[in-house]
Design an enzyme around this catalytic site. Sequence first.
Site, short mmCIF file in Angstrom:
data_model
loop_
_atom_site.label_atom_id
_atom_site.label_comp_id
_atom_site.label_asym_id
_atom_site.label_seq_id
_atom_site.Cartn_x
_atom_site.Cartn_y
_atom_site.Cartn_z
CB CYS A 105 -2.36 6.91 1.96
SG CYS A 105 -3.49 5.78 2.78
CD GLU A 149 -1.95 2.27 1.53
OE1 GLU A 149 -1.49 3.11 0.70
OE2 GLU A 149 -2.23 2.56 2.69
#
Length: 508
Positions: A285, A251
């Site tokens: 994010c 990720e």
Amino acid sequence: MSATAADSTVTTNPAPGDFASLSPRTGAELARYPVHDGEHVRAAVRRAADSAQWWEGLGFAGRRTRLAAWKKVLVQQLDRVARVVADETGKPFDDARLEVILVIDHLDWAAGNARKVLGRQSVSPGLLMANQAASVSYRPFGVVGVIGPWNYPIFTPMGSIAYALAAGNTVVFKPSELTPGVGYELARTLAEAVPEVGRYPLLTVVTGFGATGAELCRAPGIGKIAFTGSAATGRRVMAACAENLVPVLMECGGKDALIVDADADLDAAADAAVWGGMSNAGQTCVGVERVYVVESVAGRFLEKVRAAASVLEVGSATNEGQLGPMTMPSQTEVVRRHVTDALDKGGRAIVGGADSVPAEGGAISPVVIADVPEDSVAVTEETFGPLVVVNRVPDVDEAVRRANATGYGLGATVFSAKRGEQIAQKLRTGMVSINAVIAFAGIPSLPFGGVGESGFGRIHGADGLREFARPQSVARQRFGLPVGVTSFRRTAKVMQTIVGVVKARHGR
């Protein structure tokens, strides 16, 4: 003060090789933690591998009972755990509490759904293999290594830790060097909930810097690595894992866009843009970094954004505010470079500007810049700070084109009264929220992850559980055939019969 991986108690005698965890708000030392070397990491993995056999042997019901006990401890100690999160990241206490609340919900879902998702399932053997009984089950890897980030230091890694444990793995967790105390809080609460942890460590914490993470990737016995961080660091993690063919989950951040259609609820869209871009000081994010608003409503939308962002207070040592300081001081320079480039290339400061970014570290006031050229680094690179770029577009098709014109592909947000689903289908992202922001992250049953530079693999949901297990296919013969197809005793007549069956079934 010093802490060890085996014991989260803090002492006053720092050992050589320790490092300090510092408060982003005051700069004060919070605690000291050891820099674990390769020998320590390998020993931790060996102990975790021994424990994995016991943990898998408990079965889904036994694991669910123990994870439910952990959930209860986290609920009881929610504020204590959240205080460590807030102290180490600098985020407001209530934001830290929300992070722990999300962890509790995800832990509950993973423990409660593991059997249904990963348990043995019968599948059809098909006509040609009708004498076989076929099934698929999902077996744990054994030991999963988790390398966590500092921006959401408990919610993000628990998307791997909780699901890995529910799937039957044990975990060795390397938290960010900026937030090591959060890792020890997780290990401490699990040990309080599960008495057997003293003998069978389920969650072992190793602390240090990049070298410690690299040792975890290379440690014999690691079954999989789950990593959250930048794409550049992710590539190094993948290279280290490749040495032993260790599978990875990546990720790696994003440059998420918010699209505002002409029929959107502008009040809700503006509120989402400001919260999505500024909460956690923009260090998210899946936060909003780019906004594409249809020209016909751009003026009204920008005014609403200006009104919402301009009243936000930046916290200090004595005042929490709505925004905390930058957790990693060096990130300030990235934000300054992006703000400066956007303004130098003709962008208009709607809220804040170059003066909003301090010379060194600390807190950054909200910045909103409109009409920024698409080649500005403020549009092309991940900012990870409280900067939102708002650009006008003639229509939604152009908004989609620009939103997709990036190597990243993590999340996105769409505000539209009638076309939300239609627009979402056109976006090259792993996740989309419609008429809300970051909603997908809070739904435990939805997989979380991206494409391209944002990485691959998924946490959360059924896909997240399967990410931490390997499928095992089993075929069991229920009765024998007169002449086996997979036998040298097979005759030409048998083969002719099989061909005839296939033509009759599939050749029409």
